[in-house]
Design an enzyme around this catalytic site. Structure first.
Site, PDB file in Angstrom:
ATOM      1  N   GLU A 101      -0.838   7.411  -2.242  1.00  0.00           N
ATOM      2  CA  GLU A 101      -0.209   7.448  -3.778  1.00  0.00           C
ATOM      3  C   GLU A 101       0.884   6.732  -4.096  1.00  0.00           C
ATOM      4  O   GLU A 101       0.557   5.490  -5.079  1.00  0.00           O
ATOM      5  CB  GLU A 101       0.576   8.663  -4.008  1.00  0.00           C
ATOM      6  CG  GLU A 101       0.829   8.935  -4.696  1.00  0.00           C
ATOM      7  CD  GLU A 101       1.909  10.507  -5.337  1.00  0.00           C
ATOM      8  OE1 GLU A 101       1.024  11.603  -4.823  1.00  0.00           O
ATOM      9  OE2 GLU A 101       2.756  10.270  -5.983  1.00  0.00           O
ATOM     10  N   ASP A 102       1.554   5.884  -3.485  1.00  0.00           N
ATOM     11  CA  ASP A 102       3.094   4.773  -3.353  1.00  0.00           C
ATOM     12  C   ASP A 102       2.314   3.126  -3.077  1.00  0.00           C
ATOM     13  O   ASP A 102       3.818   2.479  -3.666  1.00  0.00           O
ATOM     14  CB  ASP A 102       4.175   5.198  -3.081  1.00  0.00           C
ATOM     15  CG  ASP A 102       4.495   7.034  -4.310  1.00  0.00           C
ATOM     16  OD1 ASP A 102       4.126   6.947  -5.128  1.00  0.00           O
ATOM     17  OD2 ASP A 102       5.627   7.970  -3.629  1.00  0.00           O
TER      18      ASP A 102
END
Ligand code: MN
Length: 582
Positions: A101-102
């Site tokens: 996600e990051d």
């Protein structure tokens, strides 16, 4: 507020320690490995270290809102899961849970490096992009997580630990986002945790929610718990006396104080309308032997102290919906002070504490009964997944999920098995729970042996028998009534009924057929009451009373399901039985 007044103080210390070793360039993953090995002695530490190295290098340079290096978060989540006793795969996925996600790390790379199992777990907790999904991103994300959990329930366990750590570190966020996150936790994640039976996480989640949503109440309860006069001495006295009584009755058992967590004290205080925090002393008796020893222990406790009427509950004979099992009683202990007592076996104690995680924490002890029990424990998840498939819109799905999670549940018996439903559910809900066909064709019900309207709300423990229309009515005679939508409680039943109406745009049935169908439906309803009609005269009178021009119009209405055959028969019987003597 001093540090001690925060929820999860122990983990805070651990977090500080792990940060310290991190900044010293020390072995940040060492605590995690040690915790994991203390429960799973043969676990492979190298894979954990590898996952940590990858996660640390990918997140390097990123900071949390608190200013700490980002890696402290996945490390803390993995630590929570290690303490819960989860397996190595779960911890690896926890360390990597925010990379896709990051960071630049892709799901493909993750799958290549750590295999499909870890990739599935990480993907399950990875949020959908707000840029891409816009308003629906949150709902789509929860839906994806639930679907992923259907294949591997560890997705939800990781999500719960992730949220617990985020809740513990909410201080760095704005007031508004603290409120929003705490409320979402209360609405969705705490009930999910409850459904999975993981008390170990639920206590801390609830206390963190209380800390952020009701800071004053939290502080008041904290104060109360720290300054109770003679509380510790009293509990020591109670445990000592209980131990002696159990020994006299030859029950091998461990007796320990079992304090309530802050949220639980707060709930009882508010619910009971108490001004000061309300909290009875509580002990747990964990017997060493089989289930029957619990009842022997209960006899010993009730022999020692007088039980309070109405406070005994047998959750062994009738387990709670999340399969929680124990005996609960309240007795008048030393000094005329009420004391709560929980009685359970070691296996029940483990299950109560760890819920679904018990299979990962004690894989050997649970191997034999695992398959069957797990199926039972996840019946709730399967039900949610069933109606997930019926709901194209994610926001609607989330709405139903929230509803399902918010409802208190009841358990009834139907077809010889327990069926879990939202409180206020009706026989129609039961019928759809037993199968779509059964729901669509359901025409009547007996509850605890008596005929009951299909709309009557059921009570915990009711025994329900469903009657369905059979071949006599033919295909066209089957189908739900629109009015059912007004009283059914479960999302599953609601969706099945709506689906039926969108599938059936009333095919072309002739009036003559409808008249025949209506007559058959009434005949069937009469037979259920062991009644018959010698002539059609009472029925004609009823048609007139109800404002129909003739009997045929009434029969068409029955066939169209605008009027319930059951209701007509009720009125017919009343009419015949209460006819004044002439
Ligand atoms: Mn996270």
């Amino acid at each position: 507020m001093d540090l001690d007044a925060r929820p999860g103080t122990a983990s805070l210390t651990q977090r500080l320690r792990s940060m310290l070793s991190w900044s010293n360039g020390g072995d940040a993953v060492g605590t995690l490995v040690r915790t994991h090995r203390a429960i799973h002695s043969g676990a492979d530490a190298s894979i954990l270290r590898h996952a940590y190295r990858i996660a640390e290098s990918k997140h390097r340079g990123q900071l949390r809102k608190s200013g700490e290096p980002y890696i402290t978060h996945p490390l803390a989540v993995a630590q929570i899961l290690a303490e819960l006793g989860m397996d190595t795969t779960t911890l690896v996925a926890a360390l990597l849970h925010d990379t896709v996600e990051d960071t630049s790390y892709t799901l493909q790379e993750l799958r290549r490096d750590f295999g499909p199992e870890v990739a599935h777990l990480v993907d399950g907790v990875t949020k959908f992009d707000k840029m891409f999904y816009g308003q629906d991103a949150e709902a789509e994300t929860i839906r994806k997580m639930i679907v992923a959990a259907g294949r591997d329930v560890r997705v939800l366990v990781i999500k719960l630990a992730d949220r617990l750590h985020n809740m513990r570190t909410l201080d760095a966020r704005s007031h508004a986002s603290r409120q929003r996150i705490a409320r979402a936790t209360q609405d969705v994640l705490v009930p999910l945790c409850d459904r999975l039976g993981i008390q170990f996480l639920k206590r801390d989640l609830e206390d963190a929610v209380l800390f952020h949503l009701e800071p004053e109440a939290y502080a008041r309860i904290h104060d109360h718990v720290r300054h109770r006069p003679h509380w510790k001495e009293y509990l020591e006295e109670v445990t000592a006396q209980a131990r002696a009584a159990l020994r006299r009755d030859k029950v091998d058992a461990d007796v320990r104080p079992r304090p309530r967590h802050y949220y639980s004290i707060w709930k009882d205080t508010v619910a009971g309308g108490h001004q000061v925090p309300f909290d009875l002393p509580r002990i747990a008796v964990v017997v060493d032997g089989p289930e029957t020893d619990c009842y022997t222990a209960l006899g010993a406790i009730h022999g020692l102290w007088r039980p309070v009427a109405g406070r005994f509950k047998d959750f062994i004979a009738s387990p709670k919906n999340n399969l929680y099992r124990s005996l609960h009683t309240t007795v008048i202990g030393p000094g005329e002070q009420p004391v709560e007592v929980l009685i359970r076996t070691e296996a029940m104690h483990r299950a109560a504490e760890y819920g679904i995680a018990v299979y990962y924490r004690f894989p050997k002890a649970t191997a034999a009964q695992a398959a069957a029990d797990r199926a039972d424990e996840l019946a709730w998840l399967r039900r949610v997944l069933d109606w997930e498939q019926e709901t194209p819109k994610a926001t609607e799905f989330l709405e139903s999920l929230r509803g399902d999670l918010a409802e208190t549940q009841i358990q009834v018996i139907a077809d010889g098995r327990p069926v879990v439903l939202p409180a206020g559910a009706t026989p129609v809900d039961v019928a759809y729970e037993l199968g779509t066909e059964k729901g669509d064709c359901c025409v009547g019900a007996k509850v605890n042996g008596r005929y009951t309207p299909l709309s009557a709300p059921l009570q915990e423990g009711d025994v329900v028998e469903i009657f369905t229309a059979d071949a006599e009515l033919g295909e066209a005679g089957r189908g739900p009534l629109r009015e059912w939508l007004d009283f059914v409680k479960s999302p599953h039943a609601q969706m099945q009924i709506s689906r039926w109406f969108s599938d059936h745009n009333e095919p072309t049935i002739t009036i003559a057929n409808k008249v025949r169908l209506g007559r058959a439906a009434i005949g069937l309803a009469l037979r259920r009451y062991s009644r018959g009609l010698a002539t059609e005269e009472p029925l004609r009178r009823l048609a007139t009373d109800l404002g129909y021009p003739d009997l045929e119009s009434l029969l068409v209405s029955v066939a169209d399901r605008k009027v319930a055959a059951d209701m007509l028969v009720d009125r017919l019987i009343a009419q015949v039985d209460h006819q004044p003597e002439r």
